[in-house]
Design a protein around this motif. Structure first.
Motif, PDB file in Angstrom:
ATOM      1  N   HIS A   1       0.826  -1.214   0.000  1.00  0.00           N
ATOM      2  CA  HIS A   1       0.000   0.000   0.000  1.00  0.00           C
ATOM      3  C   HIS A   1       0.860   1.265   0.000  1.00  0.00           C
ATOM      4  CE1 HIS A   1      -2.892  -3.080   1.257  1.00  0.00           C
ATOM      5  NE2 HIS A   1      -3.810  -2.290   0.754  1.00  0.00           N
ATOM      6  N   GLY A   2       2.077   1.143  -0.454  1.00  0.00           N
ATOM      7  CA  GLY A   2       2.950   2.303  -0.596  1.00  0.00           C
ATOM      8  C   GLY A   2       3.387   2.920   0.713  1.00  0.00           C
ATOM      9  N   GLY A   3       3.434   2.116   1.765  1.00  0.00           N
ATOM     10  CA  GLY A   3       3.775   2.651   3.086  1.00  0.00           C
ATOM     11  C   GLY A   3       4.948   1.945   3.727  1.00  0.00           C
TER      12      GLY A   3
ATOM     13  N   ALA B   1      -2.714   8.761   2.339  1.00  0.00           N
ATOM     14  CA  ALA B   1      -4.145   8.910   2.613  1.00  0.00           C
ATOM     15  C   ALA B   1      -5.003   8.178   1.597  1.00  0.00           C
ATOM     16  CB  ALA B   1      -4.510  10.387   2.665  1.00  0.00           C
ATOM     17  N   ASP B   2      -4.570   8.133   0.336  1.00  0.00           N
ATOM     18  CA  ASP B   2      -5.394   7.488  -0.695  1.00  0.00           C
ATOM     19  C   ASP B   2      -5.333   5.964  -0.641  1.00  0.00           C
ATOM     20  OD1 ASP B   2      -2.797   7.261  -1.555  1.00  0.00           O
ATOM     21  OD2 ASP B   2      -3.208   7.845  -3.628  1.00  0.00           O
ATOM     22  N   LYS B   3      -4.475   5.404   0.211  1.00  0.00           N
ATOM     23  CA  LYS B   3      -4.388   3.959   0.377  1.00  0.00           C
ATOM     24  C   LYS B   3      -5.035   3.480   1.680  1.00  0.00           C
ATOM     25  CE  LYS B   3      -1.814   3.316  -3.336  1.00  0.00           C
ATOM     26  NZ  LYS B   3      -2.316   2.563  -4.505  1.00  0.00           N
ATOM     27  N   LEU B   4      -5.556   4.429   2.462  1.00  0.00           N
ATOM     28  CA  LEU B   4      -6.068   4.100   3.791  1.00  0.00           C
ATOM     29  C   LEU B   4      -7.231   3.109   3.722  1.00  0.00           C
ATOM     30  CD1 LEU B   4      -5.717   4.935   6.838  1.00  0.00           C
ATOM     31  CD2 LEU B   4      -7.621   6.506   6.461  1.00  0.00           C
TER      32      LEU B   4
ATOM     33  N   TYR C   1      -1.115  -5.090  18.834  1.00  0.00           N
ATOM     34  CA  TYR C   1      -1.866  -3.882  18.502  1.00  0.00           C
ATOM     35  C   TYR C   1      -1.397  -3.406  17.127  1.00  0.00           C
ATOM     36  CZ  TYR C   1      -3.134  -3.659  23.457  1.00  0.00           C
ATOM     37  OH  TYR C   1      -3.621  -3.939  24.694  1.00  0.00           O
ATOM     38  N   ILE C   2      -2.347  -3.126  16.243  1.00  0.00           N
ATOM     39  CA  ILE C   2      -2.015  -2.674  14.889  1.00  0.00           C
ATOM     40  C   ILE C   2      -2.593  -1.277  14.697  1.00  0.00           C
ATOM     41  CG2 ILE C   2      -2.104  -3.192  12.434  1.00  0.00           C
ATOM     42  CD1 ILE C   2      -0.696  -5.335  14.168  1.00  0.00           C
ATOM     43  N   ALA C   3      -1.736  -0.300  14.441  1.00  0.00           N
ATOM     44  CA  ALA C   3      -2.166   1.078  14.198  1.00  0.00           C
ATOM     45  C   ALA C   3      -1.987   1.383  12.713  1.00  0.00           C
ATOM     46  CB  ALA C   3      -1.351   2.047  15.036  1.00  0.00           C
ATOM     47  N   LEU C   4      -3.081   1.714  12.036  1.00  0.00           N
ATOM     48  CA  LEU C   4      -3.038   2.113  10.628  1.00  0.00           C
ATOM     49  C   LEU C   4      -3.081   3.634  10.586  1.00  0.00           C
ATOM     50  CD1 LEU C   4      -3.119   1.379   7.617  1.00  0.00           C
ATOM     51  CD2 LEU C   4      -5.618   1.283   7.807  1.00  0.00           C
ATOM     52  N   LYS C   5      -1.975   4.249  10.173  1.00  0.00           N
ATOM     53  CA  LYS C   5      -1.821   5.689  10.307  1.00  0.00           C
ATOM     54  C   LYS C   5      -1.604   6.364   8.955  1.00  0.00           C
ATOM     55  CE  LYS C   5       0.987   9.178  12.772  1.00  0.00           C
ATOM     56  NZ  LYS C   5       2.007   9.392  13.811  1.00  0.00           N
ATOM     57  N   THR C   6      -2.184   7.557   8.819  1.00  0.00           N
ATOM     58  CA  THR C   6      -1.900   8.382   7.651  1.00  0.00           C
ATOM     59  C   THR C   6      -1.765   9.831   8.099  1.00  0.00           C
ATOM     60  OG1 THR C   6      -2.582   8.875   5.377  1.00  0.00           O
ATOM     61  CG2 THR C   6      -4.309   8.910   7.040  1.00  0.00           C
ATOM     62  N   PHE C   7      -0.944  10.594   7.367  1.00  0.00           N
ATOM     63  CA  PHE C   7      -0.779  12.013   7.672  1.00  0.00           C
ATOM     64  C   PHE C   7      -1.696  12.838   6.768  1.00  0.00           C
ATOM     65  CE2 PHE C   7       3.314  10.289   9.164  1.00  0.00           C
ATOM     66  CZ  PHE C   7       3.306  10.805  10.454  1.00  0.00           C
ATOM     67  N   LEU C   8      -2.183  13.966   7.301  1.00  0.00           N
ATOM     68  CA  LEU C   8      -3.151  14.804   6.592  1.00  0.00           C
ATOM     69  C   LEU C   8      -2.645  16.243   6.487  1.00  0.00           C
ATOM     70  CD1 LEU C   8      -6.345  13.496   8.455  1.00  0.00           C
ATOM     71  CD2 LEU C   8      -5.386  12.636   6.300  1.00  0.00           C
TER      72      LEU C   8
ATOM     73  N   GLU D   1      -3.605  22.438   6.509  1.00  0.00           N
ATOM     74  CA  GLU D   1      -4.595  23.487   6.260  1.00  0.00           C
ATOM     75  C   GLU D   1      -5.997  22.921   6.062  1.00  0.00           C
ATOM     76  OE1 GLU D   1      -3.820  26.611   6.577  1.00  0.00           O
ATOM     77  OE2 GLU D   1      -1.726  26.067   6.952  1.00  0.00           O
ATOM     78  N   ASN D   2      -6.086  21.768   5.427  1.00  0.00           N
ATOM     79  CA  ASN D   2      -7.386  21.159   5.148  1.00  0.00           C
ATOM     80  C   ASN D   2      -7.286  19.649   5.362  1.00  0.00           C
ATOM     81  OD1 ASN D   2     -10.045  20.774   4.266  1.00  0.00           O
ATOM     82  ND2 ASN D   2      -9.406  20.552   2.127  1.00  0.00           N
ATOM     83  N   PRO D   3      -7.238  19.222   6.621  1.00  0.00           N
ATOM     84  CA  PRO D   3      -7.071  17.788   6.887  1.00  0.00           C
ATOM     85  C   PRO D   3      -8.271  16.983   6.399  1.00  0.00           C
ATOM     86  CG  PRO D   3      -7.593  18.980   8.911  1.00  0.00           C
ATOM     87  CD  PRO D   3      -7.351  20.017   7.856  1.00  0.00           C
ATOM     88  N   THR D   4      -8.043  16.101   5.434  1.00  0.00           N
ATOM     89  CA  THR D   4      -9.123  15.327   4.835  1.00  0.00           C
ATOM     90  C   THR D   4      -8.683  13.885   4.643  1.00  0.00           C
ATOM     91  OG1 THR D   4      -9.877  17.293   3.629  1.00  0.00           O
ATOM     92  CG2 THR D   4     -10.708  15.165   2.873  1.00  0.00           C
TER      93      THR D   4
END
Length: 540
Positions: free
Chosen positions: A15-17, A32-35, A79-86, A89-92
């Motif tokens: 997933h590119g991470g 974010a687009d792979k979340l 514990y598995i944390a699936l994280k993405t950065f946003l 200015e416009n967290p989406t």
């Protein structure tokens, strides 16, 4: 463990991470687009248990927001944390609530309190009232704890003079409800066809308060006040999360004492619930006798901690009170009598024909719906989901005790009752085993150093189910502290449990999740000791 790291590293790469591994926490960081795809694989393909999500304002740290979806791999104890950065200015982010319905509320909470938008779903208020000022997000770091937005404490309507004023309803109150919750039941004839729930009436600013005003040790005592029944679970969960983040080695004797007190709390909580359940069914003899037995357990709680409730014995690094040989002997003797008395009462109560009829086949929650909604504790185990954090994600001293996890497949009110009945006996057995094996030694870690920027996640199996605390350490206090009580995940299941049921069975069905609304309603701002009570409509 190495195989697990390899599997999750492969998923991250697909997933590119990338994967970050620290003790029992594996963090998968993806774009974010792979979340959505990654969450789908973790939940549906790999069968992980979805717990909650956490929005974090990390702009002070790296000029970004982040969104973290928390899963547990119960088979591997991870514990598995699936994280993405946003974007700052416009967290989406893209919603996963259509893939994992259990993420519905936590996404809305992240939107409400942090301003994180979710594409692909309808956004509405969950915690804050509809009339809260736009663009003001209480859990952002630039929102001052002392800030008081200029707004009414209630829904605004025009009065006779044409001016607007806040409307505060007073009553009616339903005799089955003991906390400020509100259910609208839509009926056709005598059967419920739909349900609307309004919650978050009690806001105490706990997360914001901890991040703004308190040091690490003080938060232990704040955490214990999240709930008036299972507060020790919250303080233990918080302490364990911080200890895990900081790598603090807690003395084994302290861990034993924590588990013993946790099980005392489970017993008195289940006895309280069973008594209330019989009261709602009109079987008040059962109610009074079970509360008589519960009083003996409350005496034991006071013996071990100095208080009947809100014990105040947890600290980061250990506990403040020891268990002497005299106390140990008294607890063992008393629990033996409690077990015999409890068995006699429940055998009689559950054999009463009208009690059996009212509990059997009512409030059914199918297994698949239970998993999709992420229900916790006895609600999950009564619907055939075999999970218990004490066994699957062992903490404190549970690895030193053998116990059975009761699981039923019927998913009805009787199954939820029987899970709790059996858990009382299992808790007594756990206490007896731990008192027999408790090692000698200190109660508090010698070195307590909490460096900033560390992450800790902990699930503690409270009487109502998995209680989750997520901590990012800061300078002298938590940078981010997220609490998700089990009732938070169990309330949405009531829509399924109540639909098609007779109205007369609604009180016991609502009670069957053992709801704790003070646990669920934990976030907003308290100013000068005054609780701002705000009304909100949430459709399940």
């Amino acid at each position: 463990m190495s195989q697990a790291i390899e599997d999750y590293a492969r998923l991250a790469s697909e997933h590119g991470g990338r994967l970050v591994s620290e003790r029992d926490l594996l963090t998968i960081i993806v774009p974010a687009d792979k979340l959505r795809d990654a969450a789908d694989k973790l939940f549906n393909a790999m069968g992980l248990d979805y717990r909650t999500c956490v929005g974090v304002d990390e702009r002070v740290l790296n000029n970004r927001f982040s969104l973290i979806h928390l899963f547990t791999d119960n088979k591997r104890g991870l514990y598995i944390a699936l994280k993405t950065f946003l974007d700052p200015e416009n967290p989406t982010a893209y919603t996963i609530s259509d893939i994992i319905p259990a993420a519905d509320w936590c996404e809305l909470e992240a939107w409400d309190l942090l301003g994180i938008r979710f594409e692909g779903r309808k956004l509405k208020r969950l915690v804050l009232p509809e009339w809260w000022p736009q663009g003001q997000y209480p859990l952002r770091k630039d929102f001052d704890y002392n800030k008081r937005p200029d707004l009414s404490i209630a829904r605004s309507e025009k009065v006779g003079s044409g001016a607007e004023a806040g409307v505060i309803p007073v009553g009616p109150y339903h005799p089955a409800l003991h906390e400020p919750e509100y259910f609208e039941l839509y009926v056709k004839g005598e059967k419920v066809v739909d349900v609307n729930y309004r919650g978050f009436h009690v806001h105490r600013g706990i997360e914001k308060l901890a991040e703004s005003r308190m040091n690490y040790q003080q938060v232990n005592f704040l955490a214990e006040r999240i709930c008036g029944i299972c507060g020790f679970e919250h303080s233990t969960c918080y302490a364990l999360a911080v200890e895990k983040a900081a790598g603090i080695e807690v003395p084994e004797r302290a861990q034993f004492i924590r588990s013993i007190v946790l099980e005392i709390e489970r017993i008195h909580s289940h006895l309280l619930w069973l008594g209330v359940a019989f009261h709602l069914l009109g079987y008040d003899a059962g109610f009074m006798h079970l509360w008589r037995v519960r009083e003996r357990v409350m005496v034991l709680a006071e013996l071990l901690t100095g208080s009947r409730k809100t014990y105040g014995i947890n600290l980061i690094g250990g506990v403040r009170r020891d268990i002497s040989e005299e106390k140990k002997s008294r607890v063992l003797n008393e629990l033996g009598e409690v077990a015999k008395d409890f068995r006699r009462i429940v055998d009689i109560a559950l054999s009463a024909p009208y009690v059996k009829k009212r509990l059997t086949g009512t409030g059914v929650l199918p297994k698949e719906d239970a998993r999709r909604l992420g229900v916790e504790g006895p609600v999950a185990r009564a619907s055939g989901i075999d999970k218990d954090a004490r066994r699957d994600l062992p903490y404190a001293a549970y690895k030193h005790a053998y116990f059975k996890v009761p699981v039923y497949t019927e998913g009805d009110n009787m199954a939820r009752t029987m899970v709790r009945v059996e858990e009382v006996f299992e808790s007594i057995s756990i206490i007896e085993q731990l008192l027999d094996k408790i090692p000698k030694g200190p109660l508090l870690a010698e070195k307590i150093d909490i460096p900033p920027g560390r992450v800790g996640v902990q699930v503690v199996e409270a009487p109502r189910g998995g209680d989750i605390h997520f901590v990012i350490t800061g300078d002298g206090r938590p940078y981010r502290w997220r609490v998700r009580a089990p009732t938070y995940n169990n309330i949405p299941a009531l829509k399924i449990m109540l639909r098609g049921q007779y109205l007369a069975d609604a009180p016991i069905t609502i009670a069957s999740i053992d709801p704790c609304f003070s646990c669920t309603d934990r976030v907003l701002v308290v100013r000068d000791g005054v609780v701002e009570k705000l009304d909100l409509g949430v459709t399940l």
